[in-house]
Design a protein around this motif. Structure first.
Motif, PDB file in Angstrom:
ATOM      1  N   GLU A 167      31.289  13.692 -40.303  1.00 10.11           N
ATOM      2  CA  GLU A 167      30.506  12.159 -40.748  1.00 10.11           C
ATOM      3  C   GLU A 167      28.977  12.787 -41.028  1.00 10.11           C
ATOM      4  N   ALA A 168      28.296  13.263 -40.514  1.00  9.53           N
ATOM      5  CA  ALA A 168      27.197  13.951 -40.820  1.00  9.53           C
ATOM      6  C   ALA A 168      27.224  14.414 -42.261  1.00  9.53           C
ATOM      7  N   VAL A 169      28.050  15.134 -43.066  1.00  5.69           N
ATOM      8  CA  VAL A 169      28.132  15.142 -44.084  1.00  5.69           C
ATOM      9  C   VAL A 169      28.632  13.997 -45.381  1.00  5.69           C
ATOM     10  N   THR A 170      29.088  13.345 -44.798  1.00 10.66           N
ATOM     11  CA  THR A 170      29.603  12.390 -45.371  1.00 10.66           C
ATOM     12  C   THR A 170      29.109  11.478 -45.855  1.00 10.66           C
ATOM     13  N   ILE A 171      28.164  10.849 -44.507  1.00 11.09           N
ATOM     14  CA  ILE A 171      26.557   9.831 -44.941  1.00 11.09           C
ATOM     15  C   ILE A 171      25.527  10.829 -45.638  1.00 11.09           C
ATOM     16  N   ILE A 199      23.614  10.565 -51.582  1.00  7.65           N
ATOM     17  CA  ILE A 199      23.127  11.048 -52.578  1.00  7.65           C
ATOM     18  C   ILE A 199      23.465  10.087 -53.790  1.00  7.65           C
ATOM     19  N   ILE A 200      25.049  10.214 -53.145  1.00  5.77           N
ATOM     20  CA  ILE A 200      26.175   9.480 -54.633  1.00  5.77           C
ATOM     21  C   ILE A 200      25.533   7.740 -55.229  1.00  5.77           C
ATOM     22  N   GLY A 201      25.478   7.727 -53.907  1.00  6.02           N
ATOM     23  CA  GLY A 201      25.044   6.092 -53.552  1.00  6.02           C
ATOM     24  C   GLY A 201      23.386   5.699 -54.555  1.00  6.02           C
ATOM     25  N   THR A 202      22.355   6.545 -54.618  1.00  5.61           N
ATOM     26  CA  THR A 202      21.719   7.390 -55.142  1.00  5.61           C
ATOM     27  C   THR A 202      21.195   7.179 -56.870  1.00  5.61           C
ATOM     28  N   PRO A 232      18.076  12.255 -45.382  1.00  5.03           N
ATOM     29  CA  PRO A 232      19.753  11.927 -44.706  1.00  5.03           C
ATOM     30  C   PRO A 232      19.965  13.607 -44.436  1.00  5.03           C
ATOM     31  N   ALA A 233      20.724  14.165 -45.579  1.00  2.00           N
ATOM     32  CA  ALA A 233      21.270  15.257 -45.400  1.00  2.00           C
ATOM     33  C   ALA A 233      20.361  16.425 -44.187  1.00  2.00           C
ATOM     34  N   ILE A 234      19.222  16.594 -45.536  1.00  2.00           N
ATOM     35  CA  ILE A 234      17.859  17.800 -44.880  1.00  2.00           C
ATOM     36  C   ILE A 234      17.748  17.586 -43.365  1.00  2.00           C
TER      37      ILE A 234
END
Length: 202
Positions: free
Chosen positions: A6-10, A15-18, A43-45
């Protein structure tokens, strides 16, 4: 509690959404789009810092993203809404993030990654609007207004994430600001290089 998938997906979706959003803004906003994409990595960081995204996944994903972004350059078919011809900054950003997350302690790596994402994003946006308002070419110029934005945000990051004294934290932010401002080496290489060299002091 969020699990690893879930964390990786978020993180990936941010990134993809941006990238999808910046595509709608178009090529005329390329310089701003690049900085928005930088900021989308935050968010990923943070999930990397909280242990929700393991080191090897974060590093591997960053490396893969770097290679994916390199491919259009090699084909000379840049994604014009955020990639610039002969400018590999976004590739260097991803590859540097891969090395940083793989080699440095998580707390220090987080501080450096956030400076690369937030401080660089903020300074680029400030400079864009400053030069646009004054009628100059915004693509390759540096200006103290942007550097001030970089320094202030880097200081905030240092005080939150670095285990050091006040002078050392301010010095860290100042050195990264100088690394970003210099023109000899792309800042997406210079900042992580200087940050990596500074690590033994922290």
């Amino acid at each position: 509690m969020i699990n690893i998938p879930e964390a990786v997906t978020i993180g990936v979706l941010f990134i993809i959404g941006t990238i999808a959003f910046t595509k709608k803004l178009g090529q005329e906003w390329a310089w701003i789009n690049r900085k928005l994409i930088h900021l989308s990595v935050v968010p990923a960081i943070l999930m990397f810092y909280w242990g929700l995204i393991p080191r090897w996944i974060f590093s591997g994903a960053a490396f893969l993203i770097g290679l994916i972004q390199l491919w259009p350059h090699l084909r000379r078919r840049e994604l014009s809404w955020y990639q610039l011809e002969h400018n590999y900054g976004e590739v260097f950003f991803a590859l540097s993030a891969s090395v940083i997350s793989a080699t440095l302690p998580i707390e220090y790596a987080t501080a450096l990654l956030l400076a690369m994402a937030i401080s660089d994003g903020v300074t680029g946006i400030i400079r864009h609007y400053y030069f646009k308002r004054h009628g100059f070419n915004v693509k390759l110029k540096k200006h103290w207004t942007g550097s001030l934005g970089y320094f202030v945000t880097a200081v905030i990051i240092a005080f939150i994430f670095l285990n050091a004294g006040t002078v050392e934290k301010i010095g860290w932010a100042a050195m990264l600001t100088l690394a970003e401002y210099q023109r000899l080496l792309d800042d997406n290489l210079a900042v992580p290089l200087v940050g990596g060299l500074l690590y033994p002091l922290y």
